[in-house]
Design a protein around this motif. Structure first.
Motif, short mmCIF file in Angstrom:
data_model
loop_
_atom_site.label_atom_id
_atom_site.label_comp_id
_atom_site.label_asym_id
_atom_site.label_seq_id
_atom_site.Cartn_x
_atom_site.Cartn_y
_atom_site.Cartn_z
N TYR A 39 0.89 -1.26 -0.04
CA TYR A 39 -0.01 0.17 -0.07
C TYR A 39 0.93 1.05 -0.11
O TYR A 39 2.11 1.23 0.36
N SER A 40 0.25 2.23 -0.31
CA SER A 40 0.89 3.75 -0.40
C SER A 40 1.20 3.97 1.08
O SER A 40 0.30 3.83 1.89
N PHE A 91 -5.53 11.23 -0.24
CA PHE A 91 -4.47 10.86 -1.00
C PHE A 91 -3.63 12.00 -1.28
O PHE A 91 -4.21 13.25 -2.14
N ILE A 123 -0.61 -3.53 -5.24
CA ILE A 123 -1.62 -2.58 -4.51
C ILE A 123 -3.11 -3.36 -4.37
O ILE A 123 -3.63 -4.05 -5.38
N ASN A 127 -9.33 1.74 -5.78
CA ASN A 127 -9.34 3.24 -5.62
C ASN A 127 -7.98 3.74 -5.72
O ASN A 127 -7.40 4.70 -6.29
N GLU A 128 -7.27 2.99 -4.91
CA GLU A 128 -5.78 3.36 -4.72
C GLU A 128 -5.20 3.17 -6.11
O GLU A 128 -4.43 3.86 -6.64
#
Length: 163
Positions: A39-40, A91, A123, A127-128
């Motif tokens: 993930y970010s 974000f 990921i 959405n990301e």
């Protein structure tokens, strides 16, 4: 400090800030022992803290990488990763200003720089992935395009991935 979030009955809400951090055409991702995906980097926004400040703090705390947020990009996504949990995530797009990647093992067990293509595979959340695809793929946010045109990002290797 306390994170912005609350529990009501059996439901949990969390206000989180995350950033797609870029350097030399690569994206910074993290993972931990509780999940089986990347993930970010980001984390909870604390009471009285701006989301922009939270993401800079969290990225440094979790990875030891200093970051500068690219002004003009901010996207809010609300999602439910599991039943009775709601996350409101802001974000940002950020640029690494240091490259001393050292994961903080208390919260993350691995951090790494990966290509955009690899990030799309690692990921979990759509959405990301969409934020990454829209801003690092063939369709650019106008703010990001203007950022490159002005020459703010000096690394030619990084620019070629986007032009």
């Amino acid at each position: 400090m306390f994170d912005c979030g609350f529990t009501k009955e059996n439901n949990w809400f969390r206000y989180r800030a995350a950033a797609i951090i870029v350097e030399n055409g690569c994206v910074l991702l993290a993972t931990n022992d509780r999940v089986d995906y990347y993930y970010s980097v980001g984390g909870g926004v604390q009471m009285g803290e701006k989301a922009e400040d939270a993401v800079i703090r969290e990225v440094f705390e979790e990875t030891n990488v200093s970051t500068r947020i690219i002004n003009g990009f901010r996207k809010v996504i609300i999602y439910s990763p599991k039943e009775s949990v709601i996350k409101d995530v802001v974000f940002f797009i950020g640029e690494a200003t240091s490259d001393s990647l050292i994961p903080q093992t208390k919260e993350v067990n691995e951090t790494k720089w990966v290509s955009v293509e690899e990030a799309m595979l690692l990921i979990e959340y759509t959405n990301e992935k969409n934020i990454l695809k829209e801003n690092m793929g063939t369709q650019f946010d106008p703010v990001i395009v203007e950022y490159f045109i002005k020459g703010v990002i000096k690394n030619p290797e990084f620019q070629t991935c986007f032009l």
